[in-house]
Write a protein that holds these residues in place. Structure first.
Motif, PDB file in Angstrom:
ATOM      1  N   ILE A   1       0.842  -1.196   0.000  1.00  0.00           N
ATOM      2  CA  ILE A   1       0.000   0.000   0.000  1.00  0.00           C
ATOM      3  C   ILE A   1       0.881   1.251   0.000  1.00  0.00           C
ATOM      4  CG2 ILE A   1      -1.677   1.318   1.352  1.00  0.00           C
ATOM      5  CD1 ILE A   1      -2.701  -1.318   2.442  1.00  0.00           C
ATOM      6  N   GLU A   2       0.481   2.254  -0.770  1.00  0.00           N
ATOM      7  CA  GLU A   2       1.225   3.515  -0.796  1.00  0.00           C
ATOM      8  C   GLU A   2       1.060   4.214   0.550  1.00  0.00           C
ATOM      9  OE1 GLU A   2       1.277   5.865  -4.506  1.00  0.00           O
ATOM     10  OE2 GLU A   2      -0.263   4.495  -5.204  1.00  0.00           O
ATOM     11  N   VAL A   3       2.173   4.553   1.150  1.00  0.00           N
ATOM     12  CA  VAL A   3       2.155   5.031   2.535  1.00  0.00           C
ATOM     13  C   VAL A   3       1.741   6.493   2.674  1.00  0.00           C
ATOM     14  CG1 VAL A   3       3.895   3.360   3.276  1.00  0.00           C
ATOM     15  CG2 VAL A   3       4.629   5.610   2.426  1.00  0.00           C
ATOM     16  N   ASP A   4       1.619   7.211   1.572  1.00  0.00           N
ATOM     17  CA  ASP A   4       1.278   8.635   1.664  1.00  0.00           C
ATOM     18  C   ASP A   4      -0.106   8.935   1.099  1.00  0.00           C
ATOM     19  OD1 ASP A   4       1.926   8.049  -0.923  1.00  0.00           O
ATOM     20  OD2 ASP A   4       3.074   9.877  -1.288  1.00  0.00           O
ATOM     21  N   LYS A   5      -0.917   7.881   0.913  1.00  0.00           N
ATOM     22  CA  LYS A   5      -2.248   8.082   0.356  1.00  0.00           C
ATOM     23  C   LYS A   5      -3.303   7.367   1.187  1.00  0.00           C
ATOM     24  CE  LYS A   5      -0.737   8.635  -4.447  1.00  0.00           C
ATOM     25  NZ  LYS A   5      -0.869   8.134  -5.837  1.00  0.00           N
ATOM     26  N   LEU A   6      -4.500   7.967   1.219  1.00  0.00           N
ATOM     27  CA  LEU A   6      -5.628   7.316   1.872  1.00  0.00           C
ATOM     28  C   LEU A   6      -6.091   6.161   0.992  1.00  0.00           C
ATOM     29  CD1 LEU A   6      -8.649   8.974   3.579  1.00  0.00           C
ATOM     30  CD2 LEU A   6      -9.079   7.318   1.770  1.00  0.00           C
ATOM     31  N   SER A   7      -6.357   5.011   1.597  1.00  0.00           N
ATOM     32  CA  SER A   7      -6.781   3.831   0.844  1.00  0.00           C
ATOM     33  C   SER A   7      -8.114   3.336   1.379  1.00  0.00           C
ATOM     34  CB  SER A   7      -5.738   2.711   0.955  1.00  0.00           C
ATOM     35  OG  SER A   7      -4.492   3.126   0.448  1.00  0.00           O
ATOM     36  N   VAL A   8      -9.021   3.012   0.462  1.00  0.00           N
ATOM     37  CA  VAL A   8     -10.345   2.504   0.825  1.00  0.00           C
ATOM     38  C   VAL A   8     -10.517   1.113   0.221  1.00  0.00           C
ATOM     39  CG1 VAL A   8     -12.838   2.855   0.691  1.00  0.00           C
ATOM     40  CG2 VAL A   8     -11.305   4.832   0.887  1.00  0.00           C
ATOM     41  N   PHE A   9     -10.893   0.129   1.050  1.00  0.00           N
ATOM     42  CA  PHE A   9     -11.099  -1.242   0.598  1.00  0.00           C
ATOM     43  C   PHE A   9     -12.555  -1.621   0.847  1.00  0.00           C
ATOM     44  CE2 PHE A   9      -6.649  -0.837   1.586  1.00  0.00           C
ATOM     45  CZ  PHE A   9      -6.014  -1.531   0.563  1.00  0.00           C
ATOM     46  N   LEU A  10     -13.261  -2.000  -0.219  1.00  0.00           N
ATOM     47  CA  LEU A  10     -14.645  -2.421  -0.124  1.00  0.00           C
ATOM     48  C   LEU A  10     -14.713  -3.942  -0.161  1.00  0.00           C
ATOM     49  CD1 LEU A  10     -16.179   0.113  -2.671  1.00  0.00           C
ATOM     50  CD2 LEU A  10     -16.036   0.344  -0.193  1.00  0.00           C
ATOM     51  N   ASN A  11     -15.543  -4.529   0.701  1.00  0.00           N
ATOM     52  CA  ASN A  11     -15.717  -5.982   0.711  1.00  0.00           C
ATOM     53  C   ASN A  11     -17.174  -6.311   0.994  1.00  0.00           C
ATOM     54  OD1 ASN A  11     -16.022  -6.197   3.715  1.00  0.00           O
ATOM     55  ND2 ASN A  11     -13.916  -5.408   3.647  1.00  0.00           N
ATOM     56  N   LYS A  12     -17.513  -7.582   1.009  1.00  0.00           N
ATOM     57  CA  LYS A  12     -18.920  -7.970   1.135  1.00  0.00           C
ATOM     58  C   LYS A  12     -19.529  -7.559   2.469  1.00  0.00           C
ATOM     59  CE  LYS A  12     -17.916 -12.702   2.745  1.00  0.00           C
ATOM     60  NZ  LYS A  12     -18.601 -12.561   4.038  1.00  0.00           N
ATOM     61  N   ASP A  13     -18.705  -7.350   3.482  1.00  0.00           N
ATOM     62  CA  ASP A  13     -19.213  -6.954   4.790  1.00  0.00           C
ATOM     63  C   ASP A  13     -19.131  -5.453   5.043  1.00  0.00           C
ATOM     64  OD1 ASP A  13     -19.862  -9.561   5.629  1.00  0.00           O
ATOM     65  OD2 ASP A  13     -17.747  -9.962   6.034  1.00  0.00           O
ATOM     66  N   GLY A  14     -18.646  -4.687   4.082  1.00  0.00           N
ATOM     67  CA  GLY A  14     -18.573  -3.246   4.290  1.00  0.00           C
ATOM     68  C   GLY A  14     -17.321  -2.632   3.727  1.00  0.00           C
ATOM     69  N   LEU A  15     -16.563  -1.977   4.594  1.00  0.00           N
ATOM     70  CA  LEU A  15     -15.390  -1.274   4.112  1.00  0.00           C
ATOM     71  C   LEU A  15     -14.321  -1.158   5.186  1.00  0.00           C
ATOM     72  CD1 LEU A  15     -15.883   2.591   4.090  1.00  0.00           C
ATOM     73  CD2 LEU A  15     -17.311   1.062   5.427  1.00  0.00           C
ATOM     74  N   THR A  16     -13.103  -0.884   4.729  1.00  0.00           N
ATOM     75  CA  THR A  16     -11.970  -0.591   5.601  1.00  0.00           C
ATOM     76  C   THR A  16     -11.239   0.601   4.997  1.00  0.00           C
ATOM     77  OG1 THR A  16     -11.724  -2.931   6.170  1.00  0.00           O
ATOM     78  CG2 THR A  16      -9.856  -1.483   6.635  1.00  0.00           C
ATOM     79  N   ILE A  17     -10.909   1.579   5.842  1.00  0.00           N
ATOM     80  CA  ILE A  17     -10.230   2.785   5.377  1.00  0.00           C
ATOM     81  C   ILE A  17      -8.906   2.928   6.110  1.00  0.00           C
ATOM     82  CG2 ILE A  17     -10.422   5.275   5.024  1.00  0.00           C
ATOM     83  CD1 ILE A  17     -13.443   4.997   5.286  1.00  0.00           C
ATOM     84  N   LEU A  18      -7.839   3.174   5.377  1.00  0.00           N
ATOM     85  CA  LEU A  18      -6.510   3.378   5.956  1.00  0.00           C
ATOM     86  C   LEU A  18      -6.092   4.831   5.766  1.00  0.00           C
ATOM     87  CD1 LEU A  18      -4.605   0.196   4.684  1.00  0.00           C
ATOM     88  CD2 LEU A  18      -5.787   0.523   6.856  1.00  0.00           C
ATOM     89  N   PHE A  19      -5.843   5.515   6.869  1.00  0.00           N
ATOM     90  CA  PHE A  19      -5.400   6.904   6.842  1.00  0.00           C
ATOM     91  C   PHE A  19      -3.911   6.952   7.165  1.00  0.00           C
ATOM     92  CE2 PHE A  19      -9.848   6.871   8.062  1.00  0.00           C
ATOM     93  CZ  PHE A  19     -10.410   7.887   7.294  1.00  0.00           C
ATOM     94  N   PRO A  20      -3.065   7.457   6.259  1.00  0.00           N
ATOM     95  CA  PRO A  20      -1.631   7.540   6.558  1.00  0.00           C
ATOM     96  C   PRO A  20      -1.354   8.546   7.658  1.00  0.00           C
ATOM     97  CG  PRO A  20      -2.140   8.679   4.499  1.00  0.00           C
ATOM     98  CD  PRO A  20      -3.398   7.969   4.916  1.00  0.00           C
ATOM     99  N   MET A  21      -0.458   8.196   8.570  1.00  0.00           N
ATOM    100  CA  MET A  21      -0.086   9.045   9.691  1.00  0.00           C
ATOM    101  C   MET A  21       1.406   9.351   9.611  1.00  0.00           C
ATOM    102  SD  MET A  21      -3.019   9.225  11.355  1.00  0.00           S
ATOM    103  CE  MET A  21      -2.690   9.632  13.073  1.00  0.00           C
ATOM    104  N   THR A  22       1.865  10.233  10.477  1.00  0.00           N
ATOM    105  CA  THR A  22       3.279  10.572  10.525  1.00  0.00           C
ATOM    106  C   THR A  22       4.083   9.354  11.011  1.00  0.00           C
ATOM    107  OG1 THR A  22       2.768  12.874  11.023  1.00  0.00           O
ATOM    108  CG2 THR A  22       5.002  12.124  11.510  1.00  0.00           C
TER     109      THR A  22
END
Length: 382
Positions: A56-77
């Motif tokens: 995963i690119e460490v400087d970008k917000l990533s959104v993953f959609l799946n059958k049960d909903g979603l997961t969001i990754l927010f990059p931090m310092t």
């Protein structure tokens, strides 16, 4: 004015105004009796502060959609440091202290990529709500942020909205406290900010329902329609700009506010000061650099191709007159955003336009300042 009295373990405060910024369970709001209507999303959510090993690119917000909903990754310092948020897997719904390592392993598997979570320093579960206070003011008590409105994290709008609430209220309170305006000015806080919340709630609620809903139709939308539509939209520069403007809340305006008077070209009072570039003293600067160089003056008046002499009666401690140089670069730049060959724009302390016109009309400016809100000595109308 704030006064404090201490009696044993109780401290009593006496103040002129009280601002409730104390969240969804606001004691201030409950004290006023202002209704807080809405509901809760059916899902339970989790949030974790963790590190991960992945492609995963460490400087970008990533959104993953799946059958049960979603997961969001927010990059931090920090290297591979992320704040992760998503829908809690159902097997953990009724557990008070779910095993975070087991949970994150399941989440990582659902993301359908190779990912390993480690050094998880913070983890919590919670429910999300969509609610709004019936009004944002009750006499000398005001509500801001989550105390006034709370919604899903879709689009990352919550903190931005709360900050704009505070920004709108702060300069008005300061004006009243300093004697530049009457208490009636404080009525415009609710007038301008309360209408923003319903539309925001509607938009974020619809978006989040599509992203997290569990029924078959929403799953089809999430897996097949949403990625296709977003792929098409984000390939267009026009829609990218529109999406950015919506998410950044730059499109929010107060055009219907009683503090907004006038129009110049395509620019109407109540709009946020548009971003444009001008040449001043052989230096290219943005409109925001231009006006905020004089932030100590509450009101800034921008003039172009007009004589400033008609504004000499304005009190210099409250108004700063800024003249845009008349040159070909500036003419082209201003024309590009829809401003005419000459104009006057009054910029409020929160960078919204309070008044605009094609000519210097001191009588209209005087009318605005004496509209029942401001106590500013504009001068003799001309």
């Amino acid at each position: 004015m704030l006064k404090a009295k201490q009696n044993q373990h109780i401290i009593q405060y006496e103040c002129d105004y009280l601002i409730g910024c104390d969240g969804i369970k606001s004691s201030v709001r409950e004290f006023t009796g202002i209704p807080f209507d809405g509901g809760a999303y059916q899902n339970v959510f989790f949030v974790a502060d963790t590190h991960l090993q992945s492609s995963i690119e460490v400087d970008k917000l990533s959104v993953f959609l799946n059958k049960d909903g979603l997961t969001i990754l927010f990059p931090m310092t920090g290297k591979f440091h992320f704040r992760i948020m998503g829908i809690l897997p159902k097997k953990f719904y009724n557990l008070k202290n779910p095993d975070k390592e087991e949970l994150l392993a399941i989440v990582g598997k659902a993301m359908n990529i190779t990912v390993n979570f480690a050094d998880t320093t913070w983890f919590s579960t919670y429910r999300l709500y969509h609610k709004k206070a019936a009004r944002f003011r009750n006499d000398n008590i005001f509500l801001c942020g989550d105390a006034a409105h709370v919604h899903s994290p879709a689009g990352g709008q919550g903190m931005n909205t709360g900050l704009q609430d505070a920004y709108n209220l702060a300069w008005k309170l300061a004006f009243v406290d300093q004697g530049y305006a009457s208490h009636a000015l404080l009525d415009t806080y609710n007038e301008e900010r309360e209408p923003v919340a319903p539309q925001l709630l509607k938009t974020t609620d619809r978006m989040f329902t599509y992203m997290s809903g569990e029924n078959f139709v929403l799953a089809i939308i999430r897996f097949y329609i949403f990625p296709l539509v977003m792929g098409i939209l984000t390939s267009s520069e026009f829609f990218r700009k529109r999406i950015f403007a919506a998410i950044s809340q730059l499109q929010i305006n107060y055009k219907k506010s009683s503090l907004s008077i006038g129009k110049s070209g395509n620019i109407r009072a109540g709009s946020r000061l548009p971003l444009f570039y001008i040449w001043q003293n052989n230096r290219k600067i943005s409109s925001y650099t231009f006006v905020n160089s004089f932030i100590n003056s509450p009101f800034r008046i921008i003039l172009f191709n007009l004589k400033a002499s008609g504004l000499i009666s304005l009190p210099s401690n409250l108004f700063k007159v800024l003249e845009i140089e008349l040159n070909p670069n500036n003419i082209a730049s201003l024309k590009n955003i829809g401003l005419p060959k000459s104009f006057l724009i009054l910029v409020r302390p929160d960078n919204y336009i309070g008044y605009c016109a094609n000519k210097v009309k001191l009588a209209e400016l005087d009318k605005l300042m004496k509209s029942g809100y401001f106590l500013l000595p504009v001068g003799s109308a001309q």
